[in-house]
Design an enzyme around this catalytic site. Structure first.
Site, PDB file in Angstrom:
ATOM      1  N   GLU A   1       8.468  33.318  39.956  1.00  0.00           N
ATOM      2  CA  GLU A   1       9.336  33.648  41.081  1.00  0.00           C
ATOM      3  C   GLU A   1      10.080  34.962  40.850  1.00  0.00           C
ATOM      4  OE1 GLU A   1      11.980  30.436  42.139  1.00  0.00           O
ATOM      5  OE2 GLU A   1      12.801  31.495  43.868  1.00  0.00           O
TER       6      GLU A   1
ATOM      7  N   HIS B   1      13.869  26.483  53.377  1.00  0.00           N
ATOM      8  CA  HIS B   1      13.021  25.294  53.393  1.00  0.00           C
ATOM      9  C   HIS B   1      13.490  24.343  54.481  1.00  0.00           C
ATOM     10  CE1 HIS B   1      10.881  21.764  52.133  1.00  0.00           C
ATOM     11  NE2 HIS B   1      10.243  22.451  51.215  1.00  0.00           N
TER      12      HIS B   1
ATOM     13  N   HIS C   1      15.724  28.136  49.567  1.00  0.00           N
ATOM     14  CA  HIS C   1      14.951  27.371  48.616  1.00  0.00           C
ATOM     15  C   HIS C   1      14.204  28.243  47.613  1.00  0.00           C
ATOM     16  CE1 HIS C   1      12.409  24.327  47.003  1.00  0.00           C
ATOM     17  NE2 HIS C   1      11.306  24.838  47.498  1.00  0.00           N
TER      18      HIS C   1
ATOM     19  N   ARG D   1       6.677  26.728  56.425  1.00  0.00           N
ATOM     20  CA  ARG D   1       8.112  26.490  56.273  1.00  0.00           C
ATOM     21  C   ARG D   1       8.967  27.372  57.177  1.00  0.00           C
ATOM     22  NH1 ARG D   1       8.211  25.817  49.693  1.00  0.00           N
ATOM     23  NH2 ARG D   1       7.330  23.724  49.736  1.00  0.00           N
TER      24      ARG D   1
END
Lengths: 254, 638
Positions: B425, B266, B401, B330
């Site tokens: 995730e 990130h 991140h 990102r």
């Protein structure tokens, strides 16, 4: 910088607790208070002593895990700051710091600085929600919410559930936590159908575990999210009103 | 083996609706005859547990936290995407789908992403109904902001605490179901093994973190929603306890690990300040809406930032990517910042950051507007650095991140192990090689609220009338003995170095060799060093205390032991992927101006790794990715 830590050590719920003193030098002022404990624990492990147990997780001041009573103040000297966001630059070189767990009957000790805050979950389970089963919601913009109302609900909803309010209170009352949870929902239009039942059930559950509020205001001063004590007044108003509302409903049922 | 994702037939816009009609259903009265274990209480786990319980299933929820509300989803700041087009700026389901596939550098499964975009609109409605206090316009309508990788405003937010508010919404729905007796909550309970019988997932072994008791739990299906593995780098924006253990142990029981090398760095985190640093803190990407990123043009410039005039500043994102400017995705923003710092133009005492400057926005909008938008973020920055970002520009640098890889799942979110579902995730499914901002919250809630409740019936329905495998079955006894043996092994090493020492060392190896830039040479080096470190760990780690008490060192030791194995797989995956895509950047594969260079001919597939034994190389299975709707192209944000 150099600090002297006096830390509560207790091997388990039934064990005898005691204070232990540790000297730490070469402390960096950019270190967070929990990083100070990381360093302490590394030293203890190197010496073959068990490290100090403490709750922590996100270290960003949002998960609400950290819970240290620092020099008699929950989360330490800096206002509006959780332990994990407190940095050593806020202490003087040579400071003597005493660290204890949250102390409250409703938060039984697990080990060292770790306590069990499940009683908070019981309060939420008793009514801290809006019944809206998945899939049944109308379009989000069908419910207009004045910005001031949304902002106020958000002020209450910012509570991280750390328990500092309980630890700070001479009566170990959980009114600030409960009020934040109740009023987040009771202020919103979506929360109206269950408003009166919610406040009644949550306050009654709270009272099973926690002491009574006598308006000391310590909770507001200790809250890392600076949640206003006004919410307690709003909750009390709703609680009183609910007694009448419920009675009226009861009489209608005959 | 070629992996079959079981993607439904038909045009992309109707696949999900057709599939929901085709899946087998369990009738309402029969649902209570099925038990489902959910592990993890973040956005995916809490929303799944609540929604499954609402449907009538019996749910057992395990969280290693002291309360379900503490899961790390709570720390997400910026927002959640949804294709509502409330702002009349041309957004649509198709555009969100397109942006996500493109943002993921064409390494995501189209059908999954389309479904994600479709249900995104329902998520917002659901959350509003639950009382999530999203930001509002003065007229009472929902407010939006824009985020990296998109040219429309589709991000819904609740100040800088969107993750917290969404998680509390899911937690409250869960609390309701706990109160009704439909969910059995096990707090401070850590899953330490997946139990399988005849190739199917039948339960878990968990350790009660307060008492150390190891117990077996059996069910008709197991759902893992245990988050990402960013902490393999030690320093990351993940919570301290976030770990790979649940999915790693499932991997060792036969579930395939997909694309572990896709890790997201990130761009806007607070740079490390000293060697005691225990974690890195994210500053929300939303700050890039109003902040401008720059470094001094001259690396030797020692003036304070307010003394450096515009002509001596390099707004390198605006210069390189005029169309998206500070709002490039990102991975692109991170690599650009790394390039500046590597070239010696970094700022701050350690020259390890770049400026994120709000002076222009404060002049244009007034301080009160910036305060309202980002107040809590500015406060957090001030707490950590001791500097006031209203006056001095923030210093930021990329940090680990999010991890796009995870256990392989099919369209139904079921892994290759029947009965094992993976959400959020922890799975690999929707973000390809790079996740766009404000899409993690969207995916976690899509999986838990809308996808799993609709698909799990397909697996359960044929089992009607079957009882879960009893916990005194040999498979449970064996798994429990394995867990207890590992505990004794960890306590028995009695070496000289702490668990954290090994974790930090692993993190250094990973960051230096498998971080923002990777090469064949660095990856081979990392694989060798990890193996050595792992051996050292098992010979020299010192875990004090007992197994039958609250013991945080022991908890950490088990997690680090798994990271020491997993890190190697991550590097092996990175080594095999001879291309650059999204968060995976191989220095051998870049364009002339240093952008990621994909190899669609050879690598447009999902790499799913199979565990073949502790000392054997993992087996590679491929799922070929077909792009029927989004044209494969070199990403351009210029």
């Amino acid at each position: 910088m150099k600090v002297t830590l006096t830390v509560w050590r207790q091997a388990g719920p039934a064990a005898q607790g005691r204070f232990e003193t540790y000297e730490l030098d070469e402390v960096s002022e950019d270190m967070s208070f929990l990083e100070l404990f990381d360093v302490l624990n590394e030293r203890l492990i190197a010496k073959g002593e068990e490290p100090v147990a403490f709750d922590h997780d996100c270290r960003e001041g949002i998960c609400g895990s950290c819970s240290m009573m620092i020099d008699g103040r929950p989360h330490g000297p800096e206002l509006g700051t959780a332990t994990c966001q407190l940095h050593m630059r806020k202490f003087a070189d040579g400071a003597k710091i005493t660290v204890e767990p949250w102390r409250a009957g409703a938060f039984p000790l697990v080990r060292d600085l770790v306590v069990d805050r499940s009683a908070f979950d019981r309060i939420v389970e008793s009514g801290g929600y809006i019944t809206a089963p998945t899939g049944s919601a109308p379009d989000g913009n069908l419910i207009l919410i004045p910005k001031a109302v949304a902002d106020s609900a958000m002020d209450a909803a910012a509570c991280i559930g750390c328990g500092a309010c309980v630890a700070a209170c001479p009566n170990s009352a959980a009114n600030l936590f409960t009020a934040a949870k109740v009023m987040h929902l009771n202020l919103l239009p979506q929360g109206q159908p269950e408003r009166w039942e919610r406040v009644t059930n949550m306050v009654d559950t709270m009272e099973q575990f926690f002491g009574s509020c006598t308006n000391h205001g310590e909770c507001e001063a200790a809250c890392p999210k600076e949640i206003s004590i006004d919410f307690i007044a709003l909750m009390n108003r709703d609680y009183i009103k609910a007694q009448f509302k419920q009675r009226r409903l009861a009489s209608q049922r005959g | 083996m070629v992996m079959d994702a079981h993607i439904p037939e038909g045009p992309i816009a109707t696949k999900w609706d057709n599939h929901k009609f085709d899946v087998k259903l369990v009738n309402p009265a029969n649902k209570r005859r099925f038990t489902i274990i959910v592990v993890g209480s973040g956005l995916g786990g809490a929303s799944a547990a609540a929604s499954l319980a609402e449907l009538g299933y019996r749910v057992e929820l395990h969280t290693f936290h002291d309360s379900p509300r503490r899961a790390h989803s709570i720390a997400a700041q910026g927002g959640i995407n949804a294709a509502k087009n409330y702002h009349n700026d041309g957004d649509s389901v198709y555009r969100l789908f397109y942006d996500t596939v493109k943002g993921g550098d064409y390494r995501a499964r189209e059908a999954n992403v389309y479904r994600l975009a479709q249900v995104s609109v329902d998520i917002i409605d659901q959350c509003v109904a639950q009382g999530v206090p999203f930001a509002r316009e003065y007229g009472g309508l929902l407010d939006n902001r824009s985020f990296g990788g998109a040219q429309v405003s589709r991000t819904f937010y609740a100040r800088g605490q969107t993750g917290q508010q969404l998680l509390l919404g899911a937690y409250q729905a869960l609390a309701n179901q706990i109160h009704l007796g439909n969910v059995e909550l096990h707090h401070r309970s850590e899953m330490l093994d997946l139990v399988t019988k005849d190739g199917k997932a039948v339960g878990i072994v968990a350790r009660n973190l307060m008492t150390g008791a190891v117990t077996s739990h059996s069910a008709h299906a197991v759902v893992l929603a245990t988050g990402g593995y960013g902490n393999v780098f030690f320093l990351s924006t993940n919570a301290k306890a976030s770990n790979v253990t649940a999915i790693w142990r499932a991997y060792k029981k036969g579930a395939y690990m997909a694309n572990p090398c896709y890790t997201q760095i990130h761009p806007t985190c607070i740079p490390a300040s000293d060697e005691f640093q225990s974690k890195l803190t994210l500053m929300s990407e939303s700050l890039r809406n109003d902040g401008r990123i720059w470094v001094p043009t001259d690396a030797m410039d020692t003036r304070s930032p307010d003394q450096i005039p515009d002509e001596d500043r390099d707004y390198f994102l605006e210069r390189r990517y005029p169309a998206f400017g500070n709002l490039v995705p990102r991975d692109v923003a991170s690599r650009a910042a790394k390039r500046e710092v590597d070239a010696g133009r970094g700022v701050g005492p350690l020259k390890n950051g770049v400026y994120l400057d709000f002076a222009d926005a404060i002049n244009r909008l007034g301080r009160h507007v910036i305060e309202e938008r980002y107040g809590n973020l500015f406060q957090m920055y001030e707490r950590i650095t001791g500097e006031d970002p209203y006056v001095v520009p923030m210093r930021i640098y990329p940090a680990v991140h999010y991890t796009m890889g995870g256990l392989w799942v099919d369209y139904d979110l079921m892994s290759n192990v029947p009965g094992l579902y993976v959400l959020g995730e922890a799975n690999f499914s929707d973000h390809g090689a790079n996740r766009l901002g404000a899409s993690a919250l969207m995916q976690g809630l899509a999986d838990g609220y809308f996808v799993l409740p609709a698909t799990i019936g397909n697996y359960l329905a044929p089992q009607l009338g079957e009882q879960p495998v009893p916990t005194d079955d040999a498979v449970f006894i064996e798994a429990q003995q394995g867990v207890e043996a590992m505990t004794q092994q960890l306590l028995g090493v009695n070496g000289t170095r702490s668990v954290d020492y090994f974790h930090r060392e692993l993190g250094k190896i990973m960051w230096d060799n498998c971080g923002m830039a990777r090469s064949r040479e660095s990856l081979e080096k990392a694989i060798g060093e990890i193996a050595t470190l792992r051996e050292e760990f098992w010979n020299d780690v010192r875990v004090l205390g007992e197994g039958d008490t609250f013991n945080q060192s022991l908890e950490k030791a088990g997690r680090v032991a798994d990271f020491l194995e997993f890190g190697e797989l991550l590097c092996r995956d990175a080594l095999h992927r001879e291309e650059s895509c999204g968060g995976h950047f191989r220095v051998e594969h870049q364009t002339e101006d240093g952008e990621a260079l994909r190899d669609d001919e050879h690598f447009a597939y999902v790499a799913a790794w199979e565990f073949t034994g502790d000392h054997a190389n993992p087996g590679l299975h491929k799922e070929q990715l077909e792009f029927e709707y989004v044209h494969l192209a070199q990403r351009s944000y210029k």
